[in-house]
Scaffold this motif. Structure first.
Motif, PDB file in Angstrom:
ATOM      1  N   LEU A 197       5.388   5.579  -6.005  1.00 38.68           N
ATOM      2  CA  LEU A 197       4.599   6.583  -5.285  1.00 38.68           C
ATOM      3  C   LEU A 197       4.127   7.706  -6.206  1.00 38.68           C
ATOM      4  O   LEU A 197       3.077   8.314  -5.967  1.00 38.68           O
ATOM      5  N   ASN A 198       4.918   7.958  -7.247  1.00 39.66           N
ATOM      6  CA  ASN A 198       4.572   9.035  -8.169  1.00 39.66           C
ATOM      7  C   ASN A 198       3.785   8.558  -9.382  1.00 39.66           C
ATOM      8  O   ASN A 198       3.492   9.357 -10.290  1.00 39.66           O
ATOM      9  N   GLU A 217      10.079   5.584  -5.082  1.00 44.81           N
ATOM     10  CA  GLU A 217       9.714   6.923  -5.558  1.00 44.81           C
ATOM     11  C   GLU A 217       8.922   6.843  -6.862  1.00 44.81           C
ATOM     12  O   GLU A 217       7.956   7.578  -7.064  1.00 44.81           O
ATOM     13  N   LEU A 265       4.706   1.677   1.543  1.00 42.87           N
ATOM     14  CA  LEU A 265       5.821   2.181   0.748  1.00 42.87           C
ATOM     15  C   LEU A 265       6.472   3.388   1.415  1.00 42.87           C
ATOM     16  O   LEU A 265       7.701   3.515   1.446  1.00 42.87           O
ATOM     17  N   LEU A 266       5.652   4.264   1.975  1.00 43.83           N
ATOM     18  CA  LEU A 266       6.180   5.456   2.646  1.00 43.83           C
ATOM     19  C   LEU A 266       6.976   5.077   3.889  1.00 43.83           C
ATOM     20  O   LEU A 266       8.039   5.659   4.172  1.00 43.83           O
ATOM     21  N   SER A 317       0.849  -1.199   0.000  1.00 39.59           N
ATOM     22  CA  SER A 317       0.000   0.000   0.000  1.00 39.59           C
ATOM     23  C   SER A 317       0.880   1.243   0.000  1.00 39.59           C
ATOM     24  O   SER A 317       2.095   1.161   0.240  1.00 39.59           O
ATOM     25  N   GLN A 318       0.276   2.383  -0.226  1.00 41.32           N
ATOM     26  CA  GLN A 318       1.052   3.630  -0.222  1.00 41.32           C
ATOM     27  C   GLN A 318       1.670   3.875   1.150  1.00 41.32           C
ATOM     28  O   GLN A 318       2.828   4.308   1.258  1.00 41.32           O
ATOM     29  N   ASP A 319       0.938   3.570   2.204  1.00 42.57           N
ATOM     30  CA  ASP A 319       1.474   3.767   3.558  1.00 42.57           C
ATOM     31  C   ASP A 319       2.672   2.850   3.806  1.00 42.57           C
ATOM     32  O   ASP A 319       3.671   3.259   4.419  1.00 42.57           O
ATOM     33  N   LYS A 376      10.199   3.609   2.725  1.00 42.29           N
ATOM     34  CA  LYS A 376      11.051   4.661   2.165  1.00 42.29           C
ATOM     35  C   LYS A 376      11.794   5.400   3.269  1.00 42.29           C
ATOM     36  O   LYS A 376      12.997   5.684   3.163  1.00 42.29           O
TER      37      LYS A 376
END
Length: 427
Positions: A425-426, A422, A12-13, A8-10, A16
């Motif tokens: 996420l983008n 990155e 991945l963050l 999920s985006q969370d 990161k």
């Protein structure tokens, strides 16, 4: 760790942030390591040092035929060195011309001769409206630089595990008279490490070129550069295959001892048909009096024969294997299952080719540079330095120690992860 594609985006963050802290720690180490080119390491150079003792001021400087290597003569190479390189290239001695220390120099001269004087009486390429070359990709950047220098249009041909896309090669070569050549590294290819299949080699030999002056530039740079004694790739002899197919003049084969003895102080050779050799001879005997025969004698006496060459290459392989294995082990440990990159385990040659997610190669190389790790520029393995997918990265393990390669590959994997996150996420 699960695939980045399933995060999920969370997630991945969070990952990161952890990787960025790790990056700061690595950056503080102040590493300085250059892996931009396939340079032999110091231990490899050391095994050739006894060659320097083969000849001294009291040595007999005559060839087996009694020719004095200190003087003029043997413009096409001394007999014993011609035989040595003929055996290395798996061709007959009469088809070989031994030159100076660089096969790249022979390739450059061959293109120049074709541009200025033509090929065996055909129109010089410089007088034609358009000249095209096929370039299997990813490939050797210095090949592409030669053809780019002379304004030759380069056409990328994709490769798979068997070699170039031969349907595409046949379509261009057989259908377009402006196509005058193709660059090939048929064995342990630079940078992928793949070896052309028997079928690919035979399809090359059976091309039906629209241009009489079409030539295959067969750079067999890694013909005896095996990494494993028990697994050694073999390819059909392209010169013999061309003869059988009725295309005896269609190929130039190039090779050297640059990564066998000493880079910059080895010997190189071109092998081709006797007809091609006669045409080349007309220009070479004007261009040169003769290459360094003392160096040729040194090589012939040190290696003695093909068995001596192969024994020497086993020593190289023993030094190279741990470096390649260090890279492969870390890539496997750090990146397997993440779906953010792929690589091929080569059986020989000098490189490991890495494919990142599309659009990430330049950023990964730049990120590595921040850590003091210099890689071949992203895009270099494509004509004009433009990788359409921005995904190919060439790893050169030969120069550092195995320990340095392990550390460098771990840093490389870190950069791959950061840049891939990155990118995702983008997206």
């Amino acid at each position: 760790m699960k695939s980045f594609m399933d995060m999920s985006q969370d997630e991945l963050l969070t990952l990161k942030a952890a990787l960025e802290e790790q990056f700061k720690t690595e950056e503080a180490k102040g590493l300085s390591l250059n892996m931009a080119r396939g340079k032999p390491g110091a231990t490899q150079l050391a095994i050739s040092m006894p060659m320097l003792d083969v000849i001294n001021s009291s040595s007999d400087m005559t060839t087996l035929l009694g020719n004095d290597t200190r003087n003029y003569g043997d413009w096409d190479g001394i007999g014993e060195c011609r035989q040595l390189l003929a055996d290395m290239m798996e061709v007959k001695k009469p088809n070989v011309i031994v030159c100076g220390n660089s096969s790249l120099n022979i390739m450059y001269d061959t293109v120049v001769r074709s541009m200025v004087s033509g090929v065996n009486g055909e129109t010089p390429w410089c007088k034609l409206d358009k000249v095209k070359f096929l370039c299997p990709v990813p490939g050797y950047d210095r090949h592409f630089k030669i053809t780019e220098t002379f304004g030759i249009e380069m056409i990328s041909v994709p490769m798979d595990e068997n070699g170039p896309d031969m349907d595409m090669v046949e379509e261009y070569v057989n259908g377009d008279s402006a196509v005058k050549g193709i660059w090939c590294v048929p064995k342990y290819s630079n940078p992928t490490g793949i070896t052309y299949s028997d079928e690919v080699v035979k399809r090359f030999a059976n091309l039906k070129p629209a241009a009489k002056d079409f030539r295959i530039f067969w750079d067999n740079a890694y013909c005896i550069h095996h990494l494993y004694e028990e697994i050694q790739d073999k390819i059909p002899n392209i010169l013999e295959e061309c003869e059988k197919a009725g295309n005896p003049d269609m190929v130039y084969i190039f090779a050297s001892t640059s990564k066998i003895s000493f880079p910059g102080s080895g010997v190189s050779a071109i092998a081709t048909s006797l007809t091609n050799m006669e045409y080349i001879k007309k220009f070479m005997t004007t261009q040169i009096i003769g290459h360094d025969k003392i160096n040729q004698l040194r090589h012939a006496r040190f290696f003695k024969n093909i068995d001596g060459l192969n024994a020497h290459m086993k020593k190289h392989a023993e030094l190279m294997r741990p470096k390649f294995q260090a890279v492969l082990d870390i890539l496997e440990e750090e990146l397997t299952g993440l779906n953010i990159g792929s690589w091929i385990k080569p059986r020989g040659g000098y490189f490991i080719s890495f494919e990142s997610l599309p659009g990430c190669a330049k950023a990964i190389v730049a990120k590595c540079k921040e850590l003091g790790l210099v890689l071949t520029g992203a895009g270099a393995t494509y004509p004009y330095g433009k990788d359409p997918n921005d995904s190919n990265i060439r790893i050169a393990p030969s120069f550092p120690t195995p320990e340095e390669m392990g550390e460098a590959t771990r840093m490389f994997a870190l950069c791959v992860k950061l840049v891939s996150i990155e990118k995702l996420l983008n997206a």
